[in-house]
Design a protein around this motif. Structure first.
Motif, mmCIF file in Angstrom:
data_model
loop_
_atom_site.group_PDB
_atom_site.id
_atom_site.type_symbol
_atom_site.label_atom_id
_atom_site.label_comp_id
_atom_site.label_asym_id
_atom_site.label_seq_id
_atom_site.Cartn_x
_atom_site.Cartn_y
_atom_site.Cartn_z
ATOM 1 N N GLY A 80 1.139 39.164 42.557
ATOM 2 C CA GLY A 80 1.837 38.382 43.574
ATOM 3 C C GLY A 80 2.502 37.154 42.997
ATOM 4 O O GLY A 80 3.645 36.821 43.351
ATOM 5 N N ASP A 81 1.806 36.456 42.099
ATOM 6 C CA ASP A 81 2.381 35.256 41.483
ATOM 7 C C ASP A 81 3.634 35.577 40.680
ATOM 8 O O ASP A 81 4.614 34.815 40.699
ATOM 9 N N VAL A 82 3.615 36.704 39.953
ATOM 10 C CA VAL A 82 4.783 37.018 39.126
ATOM 11 C C VAL A 82 5.967 37.416 40.007
ATOM 12 O O VAL A 82 7.134 37.168 39.653
ATOM 13 N N MET A 83 5.713 38.002 41.177
ATOM 14 C CA MET A 83 6.803 38.313 42.107
ATOM 15 C C MET A 83 7.494 37.028 42.564
ATOM 16 O O MET A 83 8.733 36.940 42.611
ATOM 17 N N ILE A 84 6.700 36.013 42.907
ATOM 18 C CA ILE A 84 7.289 34.738 43.328
ATOM 19 C C ILE A 84 8.011 34.076 42.165
ATOM 20 O O ILE A 84 9.088 33.484 42.332
ATOM 21 N N THR A 85 7.447 34.170 40.969
ATOM 22 C CA THR A 85 8.083 33.585 39.794
ATOM 23 C C THR A 85 9.451 34.197 39.538
ATOM 24 O O THR A 85 10.422 33.490 39.236
ATOM 25 N N VAL A 86 9.555 35.511 39.664
ATOM 26 C CA VAL A 86 10.833 36.192 39.461
ATOM 27 C C VAL A 86 11.867 35.701 40.471
ATOM 28 O O VAL A 86 13.018 35.395 40.126
ATOM 29 N N ALA A 89 12.743 31.934 39.696
ATOM 30 C CA ALA A 89 13.502 31.801 38.454
ATOM 31 C C ALA A 89 14.949 32.233 38.658
ATOM 32 O O ALA A 89 15.878 31.590 38.150
ATOM 33 N N SER A 90 15.140 33.304 39.405
ATOM 34 C CA SER A 90 16.498 33.777 39.658
ATOM 35 C C SER A 90 17.278 32.791 40.506
ATOM 36 O O SER A 90 18.489 32.620 40.333
ATOM 37 N N THR A 91 16.607 32.110 41.420
ATOM 38 C CA THR A 91 17.281 31.169 42.321
ATOM 39 C C THR A 91 17.553 29.833 41.650
ATOM 40 O O THR A 91 18.647 29.292 41.729
#
Length: 477
Positions: A80-86, A89-91
């Motif tokens: 879940g954390d890496v999904m939010i990080t992606v 980071a893109s934004t």
């Protein structure tokens, strides 16, 4: 004779019934069997994978003790954390030019991590007051991130200011989960399991889940900026439910007390300790605090490298590669190093943890100096791998010291306080990385200085502690 003859229509009628019965068995029945076989074939990868994961996480008594469920929960947390990080980071990073991205990331740090630095010291003491609600605390941290992921899903499209407070909430909730998880592990040790081995399994489970979820998150990002956050929402809702499947003994605080991270020899634990005005506070001994200082130096370095290399490689990517691919190479190198350090940590669990910490910190300092002198793509990737390896192995060695030198009555609190301090060190390193000019040699020289100072200030105390066999007290199992 006439009676013996079969009527002309009898054979046809009988044959017709036989054919009809046969078609009923071999027609729809065979078709239904085919559908069932196809269903089993499609279902097998899912059920087979689930059974394989469950077998791995529950091996060697981890299933009976409840550690297996914590490993699975930590895997969901990492995914879940890496999904939010992606998504973030893109934004914040990839969607704008480099100069603007640097300002936006600096603003992101100022609005989210600066308040977090102020809140982090409160997390440990606050969780000390919730010893009977650890499952609820973990579930609350999961549910908070699930709701915040929905808020972020709107902010990443509109660019609204709610992005920053929501990101701060995600950061605080994630760190609160990490602190509680560290405090929970000692309650779930299987028979003949050391604490460092248990932490190795939990950490490795999170790393594997992160490695699987990262490319899935990137794929969802291609569909739309909201989709990784929707995936995070689903994962954190699942994590909320899984938190309550942990054994009830997680909420037990029998015999526990609070720990103060200080190396005051006059207030060490022991049967002859003099009464003090604040009996809930104890010291944990010099070996733990020296090891914590060394770990803080490594964590500060990793925070520095994440932010410094992110901008450096965006402006000057690896030859022939895009900025995203260059960052991916460094990220994979760090992940591989971290996983290797976790595996080696379990293997070295019987060795002196002080010597391990001194060795890995010296190794990462040497790697940083070498990368600064011979700056290049290969050296940067190698430094990321060595830093990841050192961070994992040093943290596991710190866990071993806490297990050895800190009595069980304050061990969970010591984990909470140490984890909070390490997270604050990471924030400090990230802030330094943002402020640095994009010069590879100068930046890595600063990174080497960070870890070098930490090594020099702790090496003597750790070696002396190892020679004395710890703090001079009997080991606590």
């Amino acid at each position: 004779m006439a009676a013996a003859k079969t009527p002309p229509g009898a054979t046809g009628t009988g044959g017709s019934k036989g054919v009809k019965g046969s078609s009923r068995l071999n027609g729809p029945g065979r078709l239904g069997g085919s559908f069932r076989a196809i269903g089993r074939a499609l279902h097998l990868p899912v059920t087979g994978t689930a059974r394989g994961i469950r077998k791995a996480t529950h091996a060697h008594g981890a299933g009976e003790s409840g550690l297996g469920k914590l490993i699975e929960l930590h895997g969901v947390n990492g995914a879940g954390d890496v999904m939010i990080t992606v998504a973030l980071a893109s934004t914040v990073f990839f969607s704008v030019p480099t100069d603007e991205a640097r300002g936006r990331v600096a603003l992101y740090l100022a609005i989210t991590m600066a308040p977090f630095t102020l809140l982090a010291p409160v997390v440990g003491p606050l969780l000390d007051r919730l010893p009977h609600g650890r499952r609820a605390a973990m579930a609350g941290a999961m549910l908070a991130r699930a709701l915040l992921a929905l808020i972020l899903s709107g902010a990443v499209v509109s660019g609204g200011l709610e992005l920053y407070p929501a990101a701060l909430g995600v950061l605080v909730s994630s760190k609160a989960y990490g602190v509680v998880r560290s405090a929970v592990v000692p309650r779930l040790l299987p028979p003949r399991f050391s604490l460092v081995k248990a932490n190795s399994r939990v950490t490795l489970g999170g790393l594997l889940a992160t490695g699987i979820a990262a490319p899935i998150g990137v794929g969802l990002q291609q569909i739309g900026p909201r989709w990784p956050l929707y995936g995070a929402f689903v994962l954190f809702v699942a994590g909320t439910i899984l938190s309550f499947t942990l054994p009830p003994k997680v909420d037990s605080a029998k015999g526990e007390d609070r720990a103060l991270l200080a190396a005051d020899e006059q207030h060490l634990h022991g049967p002859h300790r003099q009464p003090v005005k604040r009996p809930g506070l104890r010291t944990v001994g010099p070996a733990v605090t020296h090891a914590l200082a060394a770990n803080a130096a490594i964590r500060c370095l990793t925070g520095f490298l994440i932010f410094f290399l992110a901008f450096l490689l965006r402006e000057h990517p690896v030859s022939g590669q895009s900025a995203a691919v260059s960052l991916g190479i460094v990220g994979v190198s760090a992940g591989v190093g971290n996983a290797l350090g976790t595996a080696v940590g379990a293997w070295l669990r019987s060795r002196a943890p002080e010597i391990i910490i001194v060795t890995v910190v010296a190794g990462v300092a040497a790697a940083a100096i070498t990368a600064a002198l011979f700056f290049g793509a290969v050296m940067v990737a190698a430094l990321a791998a060595i830093a990841g390896f050192a961070q994992a192995l040093a943290k596991l060695s710190l866990d071993a010291l806490i297990q050895r030198d800190v009595p069980e009555s304050v061990r969970t609190s010591a984990f909470a306080r140490s984890e909070t301090l390490l997270q604050m060190s990471w924030v400090l390193g990230g802030a330094v990385g943002i402020a640095m000019p994009l010069n590879g040699t100068a930046g890595l020289a600063v990174g080497a200085a960070i870890v070098g100072v930490g090594w020099l200030t702790t090496v003597r105390g750790l070696i002396d502690s190892a020679r004395r066999g710890g703090s001079g007290r009997a080991r606590v199992a």
